[in-house]
Structures are given as C-alpha cells and as structure tokens.
Design a protein around this motif. Structure first.
Motif, PDB file in Angstrom:
ATOM      1  N   LEU A  81     103.554  20.829  16.517  1.00  0.00           N
ATOM      2  CA  LEU A  81     103.769  20.501  17.920  1.00  0.00           C
ATOM      3  C   LEU A  81     103.764  18.988  18.109  1.00  0.00           C
ATOM      4  O   LEU A  81     102.871  18.298  17.621  1.00  0.00           O
ATOM      5  CB  LEU A  81     102.655  21.131  18.761  1.00  0.00           C
ATOM      6  CG  LEU A  81     102.697  20.897  20.273  1.00  0.00           C
ATOM      7  CD1 LEU A  81     103.897  21.585  20.904  1.00  0.00           C
ATOM      8  CD2 LEU A  81     101.398  21.401  20.917  1.00  0.00           C
ATOM      9  N   LYS A  82     104.747  18.481  18.823  1.00  0.00           N
ATOM     10  CA  LYS A  82     104.787  17.046  19.125  1.00  0.00           C
ATOM     11  C   LYS A  82     103.754  16.719  20.192  1.00  0.00           C
ATOM     12  O   LYS A  82     103.537  17.496  21.125  1.00  0.00           O
ATOM     13  CB  LYS A  82     106.168  16.649  19.654  1.00  0.00           C
ATOM     14  CG  LYS A  82     107.218  16.423  18.573  1.00  0.00           C
ATOM     15  CD  LYS A  82     108.513  15.890  19.184  1.00  0.00           C
ATOM     16  CE  LYS A  82     109.540  15.657  18.086  1.00  0.00           C
ATOM     17  NZ  LYS A  82     110.838  15.217  18.648  1.00  0.00           N
ATOM     18  N   ASN A  83     103.138  15.554  20.072  1.00  0.00           N
ATOM     19  CA  ASN A  83     102.196  15.046  21.084  1.00  0.00           C
ATOM     20  C   ASN A  83     101.104  16.063  21.425  1.00  0.00           C
ATOM     21  O   ASN A  83     100.788  16.286  22.601  1.00  0.00           O
ATOM     22  CB  ASN A  83     102.945  14.649  22.363  1.00  0.00           C
ATOM     23  CG  ASN A  83     104.056  13.657  22.096  1.00  0.00           C
ATOM     24  OD1 ASN A  83     103.858  12.679  21.377  1.00  0.00           O
ATOM     25  ND2 ASN A  83     105.238  13.900  22.648  1.00  0.00           N
ATOM     26  N   ALA A  84     100.535  16.675  20.384  1.00  0.00           N
ATOM     27  CA  ALA A  84      99.518  17.711  20.608  1.00  0.00           C
ATOM     28  C   ALA A  84      98.238  17.094  21.160  1.00  0.00           C
ATOM     29  O   ALA A  84      97.724  16.114  20.624  1.00  0.00           O
ATOM     30  CB  ALA A  84      99.227  18.434  19.296  1.00  0.00           C
ATOM     31  N   ALA A  85      97.735  17.688  22.216  1.00  0.00           N
ATOM     32  CA  ALA A  85      96.486  17.223  22.841  1.00  0.00           C
ATOM     33  C   ALA A  85      95.309  17.989  22.254  1.00  0.00           C
ATOM     34  O   ALA A  85      95.474  19.036  21.624  1.00  0.00           O
ATOM     35  CB  ALA A  85      96.549  17.441  24.344  1.00  0.00           C
ATOM     36  N   SER A  86      94.104  17.471  22.457  1.00  0.00           N
ATOM     37  CA  SER A  86      92.885  18.218  22.127  1.00  0.00           C
ATOM     38  C   SER A  86      91.843  17.929  23.205  1.00  0.00           C
ATOM     39  O   SER A  86      91.886  16.883  23.844  1.00  0.00           O
ATOM     40  CB  SER A  86      92.351  17.855  20.736  1.00  0.00           C
ATOM     41  OG  SER A  86      92.046  16.481  20.662  1.00  0.00           O
ATOM     42  N   THR A  87      90.929  18.866  23.402  1.00  0.00           N
ATOM     43  CA  THR A  87      89.913  18.752  24.453  1.00  0.00           C
ATOM     44  C   THR A  87      88.553  19.169  23.906  1.00  0.00           C
ATOM     45  O   THR A  87      88.463  20.151  23.172  1.00  0.00           O
ATOM     46  CB  THR A  87      90.277  19.668  25.655  1.00  0.00           C
ATOM     47  OG1 THR A  87      91.592  19.345  26.106  1.00  0.00           O
ATOM     48  CG2 THR A  87      89.301  19.486  26.806  1.00  0.00           C
ATOM     49  N   LEU A  88      87.533  18.408  24.261  1.00  0.00           N
ATOM     50  CA  LEU A  88      86.167  18.736  23.847  1.00  0.00           C
ATOM     51  C   LEU A  88      85.459  19.507  24.962  1.00  0.00           C
ATOM     52  O   LEU A  88      85.642  19.213  26.146  1.00  0.00           O
ATOM     53  CB  LEU A  88      85.369  17.471  23.528  1.00  0.00           C
ATOM     54  CG  LEU A  88      85.909  16.561  22.420  1.00  0.00           C
ATOM     55  CD1 LEU A  88      84.892  15.458  22.117  1.00  0.00           C
ATOM     56  CD2 LEU A  88      86.235  17.328  21.161  1.00  0.00           C
ATOM     57  N   TYR A  89      84.639  20.480  24.538  1.00  0.00           N
ATOM     58  CA  TYR A  89      83.909  21.317  25.486  1.00  0.00           C
ATOM     59  C   TYR A  89      82.433  21.366  25.105  1.00  0.00           C
ATOM     60  O   TYR A  89      82.053  21.137  23.951  1.00  0.00           O
ATOM     61  CB  TYR A  89      84.448  22.751  25.490  1.00  0.00           C
ATOM     62  CG  TYR A  89      85.865  22.871  25.997  1.00  0.00           C
ATOM     63  CD1 TYR A  89      86.129  23.156  27.341  1.00  0.00           C
ATOM     64  CD2 TYR A  89      86.937  22.703  25.134  1.00  0.00           C
ATOM     65  CE1 TYR A  89      87.420  23.265  27.807  1.00  0.00           C
ATOM     66  CE2 TYR A  89      88.251  22.809  25.596  1.00  0.00           C
ATOM     67  CZ  TYR A  89      88.488  23.089  26.936  1.00  0.00           C
ATOM     68  OH  TYR A  89      89.775  23.192  27.392  1.00  0.00           O
ATOM     69  N   THR A  90      81.614  21.709  26.089  1.00  0.00           N
ATOM     70  CA  THR A  90      80.212  22.005  25.857  1.00  0.00           C
ATOM     71  C   THR A  90      79.844  23.220  26.721  1.00  0.00           C
ATOM     72  O   THR A  90      80.713  23.790  27.392  1.00  0.00           O
ATOM     73  CB  THR A  90      79.319  20.780  26.177  1.00  0.00           C
ATOM     74  OG1 THR A  90      77.989  21.053  25.754  1.00  0.00           O
ATOM     75  CG2 THR A  90      79.338  20.439  27.661  1.00  0.00           C
ATOM     76  N   TYR A  91      78.573  23.608  26.702  1.00  0.00           N
ATOM     77  CA  TYR A  91      78.132  24.780  27.474  1.00  0.00           C
ATOM     78  C   TYR A  91      76.962  24.378  28.370  1.00  0.00           C
ATOM     79  O   TYR A  91      75.985  23.801  27.900  1.00  0.00           O
ATOM     80  CB  TYR A  91      77.727  25.925  26.530  1.00  0.00           C
ATOM     81  CG  TYR A  91      78.912  26.487  25.787  1.00  0.00           C
ATOM     82  CD1 TYR A  91      79.557  27.636  26.230  1.00  0.00           C
ATOM     83  CD2 TYR A  91      79.407  25.839  24.659  1.00  0.00           C
ATOM     84  CE1 TYR A  91      80.668  28.139  25.553  1.00  0.00           C
ATOM     85  CE2 TYR A  91      80.517  26.325  23.986  1.00  0.00           C
ATOM     86  CZ  TYR A  91      81.143  27.475  24.443  1.00  0.00           C
ATOM     87  OH  TYR A  91      82.255  27.961  23.779  1.00  0.00           O
ATOM     88  N   LYS A  92      77.118  24.691  29.625  1.00  0.00           N
ATOM     89  CA  LYS A  92      76.059  24.394  30.604  1.00  0.00           C
ATOM     90  C   LYS A  92      75.718  25.680  31.316  1.00  0.00           C
ATOM     91  O   LYS A  92      76.597  26.348  31.874  1.00  0.00           O
ATOM     92  CB  LYS A  92      76.547  23.335  31.599  1.00  0.00           C
ATOM     93  CG  LYS A  92      75.433  22.798  32.480  1.00  0.00           C
ATOM     94  CD  LYS A  92      75.905  21.640  33.326  1.00  0.00           C
ATOM     95  CE  LYS A  92      74.773  21.119  34.198  1.00  0.00           C
ATOM     96  NZ  LYS A  92      75.231  20.013  35.063  1.00  0.00           N
ATOM     97  N   GLY A 107      75.157  28.439  30.068  1.00  0.00           N
ATOM     98  CA  GLY A 107      75.893  29.533  29.421  1.00  0.00           C
ATOM     99  C   GLY A 107      77.379  29.548  29.672  1.00  0.00           C
ATOM    100  O   GLY A 107      78.087  30.417  29.179  1.00  0.00           O
ATOM    101  N   LYS A 108      77.869  28.548  30.445  1.00  0.00           N
ATOM    102  CA  LYS A 108      79.313  28.520  30.760  1.00  0.00           C
ATOM    103  C   LYS A 108      79.975  27.317  30.130  1.00  0.00           C
ATOM    104  O   LYS A 108      79.428  26.212  30.110  1.00  0.00           O
ATOM    105  CB  LYS A 108      79.502  28.497  32.281  1.00  0.00           C
ATOM    106  CG  LYS A 108      79.063  29.811  32.934  1.00  0.00           C
ATOM    107  CD  LYS A 108      79.458  29.866  34.389  1.00  0.00           C
ATOM    108  CE  LYS A 108      79.052  31.212  34.981  1.00  0.00           C
ATOM    109  NZ  LYS A 108      79.310  31.288  36.422  1.00  0.00           N
ATOM    110  N   LYS A 109      81.184  27.556  29.633  1.00  0.00           N
ATOM    111  CA  LYS A 109      81.942  26.524  28.935  1.00  0.00           C
ATOM    112  C   LYS A 109      82.537  25.540  29.945  1.00  0.00           C
ATOM    113  O   LYS A 109      83.098  25.939  30.950  1.00  0.00           O
ATOM    114  CB  LYS A 109      83.063  27.228  28.163  1.00  0.00           C
ATOM    115  CG  LYS A 109      83.923  26.354  27.306  1.00  0.00           C
ATOM    116  CD  LYS A 109      84.820  27.282  26.512  1.00  0.00           C
ATOM    117  CE  LYS A 109      86.074  26.580  26.066  1.00  0.00           C
ATOM    118  NZ  LYS A 109      86.996  27.510  25.417  1.00  0.00           N
ATOM    119  N   GLU A 110      82.376  24.252  29.644  1.00  0.00           N
ATOM    120  CA  GLU A 110      82.978  23.236  30.523  1.00  0.00           C
ATOM    121  C   GLU A 110      83.418  22.040  29.692  1.00  0.00           C
ATOM    122  O   GLU A 110      82.934  21.788  28.590  1.00  0.00           O
ATOM    123  CB  GLU A 110      82.010  22.804  31.622  1.00  0.00           C
ATOM    124  CG  GLU A 110      80.719  22.180  31.143  1.00  0.00           C
ATOM    125  CD  GLU A 110      79.842  21.715  32.305  1.00  0.00           C
ATOM    126  OE1 GLU A 110      79.306  20.589  32.200  1.00  0.00           O
ATOM    127  OE2 GLU A 110      79.669  22.460  33.289  1.00  0.00           O
TER     128      GLU A 110
END
Length: 374
Positions: free
Chosen positions: A355-366, A368-371
């Motif tokens: 995929l061209k220009n592929a993005a990535s995102t970091l998450y954590t859990y607060k 018990g919910k992903k954010e």
C-alpha cells in the motif's frame, strides 16, 4: 384459460432470460474460522460479506452482464499447511479473487499457490514484509506492514516514553517473529537495551517461566510479537509476578477489543501500547459511518481488520470493472493501477503490491476500552 397460461409462460420465459443474464462471481475469503483466533476470522469474514452485500445492492454490471457476487469462505485455522490447502481449494473452485489470509504465516505460503494458479489475493491483515518480496503480480496488501508497526512502537518507547531497557518475546510465527525483530532492531538503533529475548508459541497460555526470567532483568517494557490469545493471559501473569509498572508493547495482533476480556481484568491492560496499520476509525475517510453500519449488522463482533477486508473486496471488484472482465487473466493487470477511495484510505499500490503512503496508529487501553494514544 389458455391466454392466462400463455401470459404466465411468457413471464416465466422473460424472467428466465433475465436470470440467465446474471453472472455469479465468487470471491474467496480465508481466515481462521475455528480455534483461538476465530474472533479475528469472523470479523474479517463479516467485512467481506458486508462488501458483497453492498456491491450486489449496487447492481454491478461487468462486460455487459449483471454480476451477482458470492463469498466462498475457507478456514485455515491459522495453520500454514491448512492455509495452502484452502488456497488450492479456492483455485480449484475457480474463484475470481481472494481476500486473505489473516496470518502472515498462512498468507506467505498461500501467495505462491495463488500466483501459480493466476488468482489475485488482497490481504487486509497479514503484515510481514516478506509477503511482497517474491514480487508476485497476484499479491496485494491494503494495510501497513510490520516495518511501519514495529518501528513506530520502538520510536514511541524511546522518544516519547524515554524507556531504556526492554525485553522481547515472540511466538515464532512469521508475524510474531517479524514484528518483534523490527521492534528490537529499531529500539537498539535508538539506544535502547534489549535485556532479554524469549520465545513461546501461538498455542501457549502459561508464560510464568519466561516472565520470571525477564523479571530478573528489570526491564522498563516487554514487547510481545504475537496475538491476543497469548497477550491476554500474559498480561494477567505479568500482574501476578508484581510487574505492574512494566509497559507492554505489541503489534496489531494484540490490538483488539478481545484482549480486554482475555486479560481478565488485569490492571496491566492499562500498560498496553499497540500499533495498527492504518488510521484510527475516526480518521478513516469513511470509518465512522462504516463502523455504525457494521455494529448494527454484527453487534459486538468488531476486532481490527474488517474495514480492510471490506476495502480489499471492493479493490478486487474495482479492477474487474476497469478491465470490463471478471477473468483474473484480464483484470489482474488492473490491480497495479488501482486508485480507489476506500473506507480505510485512498488505496494505491507500490510496484511490489504494498500500500502506498500506509499510515499507522498507536493505541492504549483506558478503563478496559481501546483508545488512540495522544
């Protein structure tokens, strides 16, 4: 009476002609539909099914004929041998294209099968960079690979959190080992010390021995290359060993809603920082509306990859439409020229199918919910 029969026969004949004009085109889908990773497989399958329903509602015409799309799902149980068998079955069934597989360990060997039989496959989940190294013209990926994910996590650990020492565990699968190696390599390049390297497997649930060995090295963080079926119990055992202040990093394999359940309420869930390929749902071009539709149709089943398998299905059909043919021999060359506005991103491919220009995102859990990590 005779007139009624004649009219009925005429209607039946007319409808028969109309039915004869509809061409059934099968799209294959492969994922673990059984075993500990079945929740990922079901989510992926839901994405493909949603896409097929939406395409059929559009009344797609290809080559002057109305096309009806159908899904043919095969279960690879996250096993490489079963994965190649599933790929061969889809080849023998002469499906027009394939969405899958989920795991890099199944997708990489299956990619050769698809190449040999000339059927394209688009994965929305398998992230090991080795997938596109052979340069098959039938292999495409609509999500960032592990080079992006592993590096993003290591850079966050070093630059944002200023961590000094990390231990690395992987499950010895193509995915787990690959993402762990990239994380470790990037961490070292940033001056972090890898104090221990341990291995497990993708069926294990008891990690006390390797975690006890790691505890003695006093790391600031543990990186786990693997899936949530192991990540969840690992978080519980990290808490039991009194390592409640140790950060827990991982790729998209642990970045699920399911890990909150699998960790059994462990406080260490709050220490998780995981990476997904792609933008967060809120920042995807069509993510928010798509997710609302998904949740109505498949309540409490969303994991990670269904938006990508949805887009992967549309990418295959978009190439068919541009080629004016559902024959893989004719439409495969059009995949390389994809410029498709998907739910997840504006999709275009590098020459190797990445995929061209592929993005990535970091998450954590607060709580018990992903954010998203801010």
């Amino acid at each position: 009476m005779q007139l009624k029969l004649t009219v009925a026969a005429a209607i039946a004949a007319a409808s028969g002609i109309a039915m004869a004009q509809d061409v059934v085109v099968k799209i294959g889908h492969v994922a673990p539909m059984s075993g500990p990773q079945a929740h990922y497989g079901k989510d992926n399958d839901n994405g493909v099914r949603m896409a097929i329903e939406d395409l059929n509602a559009q009344g797609v015409t290809i080559g002057g004929k109305k096309v009806k799309f159908e899904i043919q799902t095969e279960d690879d149980a996250a096993d490489p041998k079963q994965g190649t068998a599933a790929a061969q079955k889809l080849c023998d069934s002469k499906v027009a294209g394939v969405v899958g597989h989920l795991n890099s360990g199944t997708t990489i060997p299956a990619s050769k099968v698809y190449n040999d039989c000339g059927i394209p496959h688009v994965t929305g989940a398998a992230t090991n960079p080795a997938l596109t190294k052979p340069g098959y013209k039938t292999t495409y990926r609509v999500i960032a690979n592990d080079n992006a994910l592993g590096a993003a996590l290591a850079l966050h650990a070093a630059d944002k959190l200023k961590l000094k020492k990390v231990a690395v565990i992987d499950d010895r699968t193509a995915y787990g080992q690959g993402v762990a190696e990239i994380f470790a390599k990037t961490a070292k390049a940033k001056g972090m010390q890898v104090v221990d390297t341990q291995f497990t497997n993708d069926k294990a649930t008891d990690f006390m021995a390797i975690l006890t060995a790691i505890k003695a090295k006093k790391p600031d963080a543990i990186f786990y290359g693997g899936m949530d079926a192991q990540g969840g119990p690992m978080l519980r055992q990290i808490e039991q060993l009194g390592m409640g202040d140790v950060k827990f990093f991982g790729g998209d394999g642990i970045c699920t809603t399911e890990i909150a359940k699998l960790s059994g309420g462990a406080k260490t869930l709050g220490n998780v920082i995981c990476a997904e390929g792609g933008a967060s749902l809120d920042k995807m071009p069509g993510g928010k509306a798509w997710k609302e539709k998904y949740d109505k149709k498949y309540p409490n089943q969303f994991q990670i990859y269904s938006p990508y398998t949805y887009d992967a299905t549309f990418v295959l059909v978009d190439a068919m439409k541009r080629a004016n043919s559902t024959d893989p021999k004719k439409y495969v060359p059009m995949l390389a020229k994809t410029a498709f506005k998907g739910v997840t991103a504006q999709i275009a491919f590098e020459p190797n199918g990445e995929l061209k220009n592929a993005a990535s995102t970091l998450y954590t859990y607060k709580d018990g919910k992903k954010e998203v990590v801010k």
